[in-house]
Design a protein around this motif. Structure first.
Motif, PDB file in Angstrom:
ATOM      1  N   ASP A  90       0.820  -1.216   0.000  1.00 50.94           N
ATOM      2  CA  ASP A  90       0.000   0.000   0.000  1.00 50.94           C
ATOM      3  C   ASP A  90       0.851   1.263   0.000  1.00 50.94           C
ATOM      4  O   ASP A  90       0.491   2.264   0.639  1.00 50.94           O
ATOM      5  N   CYS A  91       1.965   1.214  -0.694  1.00 53.13           N
ATOM      6  CA  CYS A  91       2.843   2.386  -0.746  1.00 53.13           C
ATOM      7  C   CYS A  91       2.176   3.487  -1.558  1.00 53.13           C
ATOM      8  O   CYS A  91       1.490   3.229  -2.547  1.00 53.13           O
ATOM      9  N   ASN A  92       2.398   4.714  -1.124  1.00 58.61           N
ATOM     10  CA  ASN A  92       1.795   5.871  -1.760  1.00 58.61           C
ATOM     11  C   ASN A  92       2.892   6.899  -1.996  1.00 58.61           C
ATOM     12  O   ASN A  92       3.409   7.498  -1.053  1.00 58.61           O
ATOM     13  N   THR A  93       3.239   7.123  -3.265  1.00 53.79           N
ATOM     14  CA  THR A  93       4.322   8.045  -3.589  1.00 53.79           C
ATOM     15  C   THR A  93       3.933   9.504  -3.365  1.00 53.79           C
ATOM     16  O   THR A  93       4.804  10.367  -3.372  1.00 53.79           O
ATOM     17  N   ALA A  94       2.645   9.763  -3.145  1.00 49.27           N
ATOM     18  CA  ALA A  94       2.243  11.127  -2.801  1.00 49.27           C
ATOM     19  C   ALA A  94       2.721  11.478  -1.386  1.00 49.27           C
ATOM     20  O   ALA A  94       2.968  12.644  -1.080  1.00 49.27           O
ATOM     21  N   ALA A  95       2.888  10.469  -0.540  1.00 56.42           N
ATOM     22  CA  ALA A  95       3.360  10.695   0.832  1.00 56.42           C
ATOM     23  C   ALA A  95       4.879  10.755   0.903  1.00 56.42           C
ATOM     24  O   ALA A  95       5.442  11.510   1.695  1.00 56.42           O
ATOM     25  N   SER A  96       5.570   9.922   0.120  1.00 58.04           N
ATOM     26  CA  SER A  96       7.035   9.918   0.108  1.00 58.04           C
ATOM     27  C   SER A  96       7.521   9.203  -1.149  1.00 58.04           C
ATOM     28  O   SER A  96       6.861   8.296  -1.653  1.00 58.04           O
ATOM     29  N   LYS A  97       8.687   9.578  -1.608  1.00 57.85           N
ATOM     30  CA  LYS A  97       9.291   8.935  -2.789  1.00 57.85           C
ATOM     31  C   LYS A  97      10.354   7.912  -2.407  1.00 57.85           C
ATOM     32  O   LYS A  97      10.796   7.138  -3.237  1.00 57.85           O
ATOM     33  N   GLN A  98      10.788   7.921  -1.139  1.00 58.27           N
ATOM     34  CA  GLN A  98      11.867   7.053  -0.676  1.00 58.27           C
ATOM     35  C   GLN A  98      11.503   6.425   0.666  1.00 58.27           C
ATOM     36  O   GLN A  98      10.750   7.007   1.446  1.00 58.27           O
TER      37      GLN A  98
END
Length: 187
Positions: A90-98
């Motif tokens: 459930d990774c969300n790149t809007a929250a973090s890219k790394q």
């Protein structure tokens, strides 16, 4: 006639409490509570960009058997690597890219760059376990990894390696397990 009315009144007065008490006792139920156990609810509300997959929350890495003479009587000799990965969901790149990780545990008393291996009377001596990130860089115990992993939306697999390392000239056979926890951080 008045005598009959008085008898009826006395009967009602006498029978009413009996009738009321019988219906009260007929409806009275005894409740018995017996302890049945405990239910542990495990979970966490996260503010981070990813969650740890259930398979990676309690990961077992099988290090296998390594011969004590494989370390050639030298301090700092590494055994063959054992690859493993941790999955983030459930990774969300809007929250973090790394994302990066910190591995916490007991550092070896002779070599603080590796985790202590073995515990108790049957423990191996003179050996520790080193963890490495996907680029092959050693992650010292209780410190942030040098490298972070790029995130994509959804599932992200983060590769690692573990290796035994001699921390003394003499490696004594025995249990060489270690308990290491990890935390995510977002640089």
């Amino acid at each position: 006639m008045t005598r009959i009315k008085i008898d009826r009144v006395w009967r009602i007065i006498f029978l009413f409490p009996l009738f009321f008490s019988v219906t009260t006792f007929a409806g009275n139920k005894t409740t018995v509570t017996i302890a049945g156990g405990i239910v542990h609810m495990r979970g966490r509300v996260m503010a981070g960009a990813c969650a740890v997959s259930p398979e990676s929350e309690d990961k077992n890495v099988v290090m296998g058997q390594v011969r004590s003479n494989q370390f050639h009587g030298e301090i700092g000799t590494w055994a063959d690597p054992v690859s493993f990965s941790l999955q983030l969901i459930d990774c969300n790149t809007a929250a973090s890219k790394q994302v990066a990780m910190i591995f916490n545990g007991v550092a070896d008393g002779k070599d603080p760059q590796v985790f202590s291996a073995g515990e108790g009377a049957g423990a191996a001596k003179g050996v520790g376990i080193g963890l490495f990130d996907g680029q092959g860089d050693l992650i010292a115990p209780n410190t942030r990894a040098r490298h972070s992993t790029s995130l994509t939306d959804g599932l992200v697999t983060v590769p690692f390696m573990a290796k035994y390392r001699s921390t003394s000239r003499q490696v004594t056979p025995g249990d060489a397990s270690a308990r290491v926890t990890f935390s995510l951080y977002y640089p």
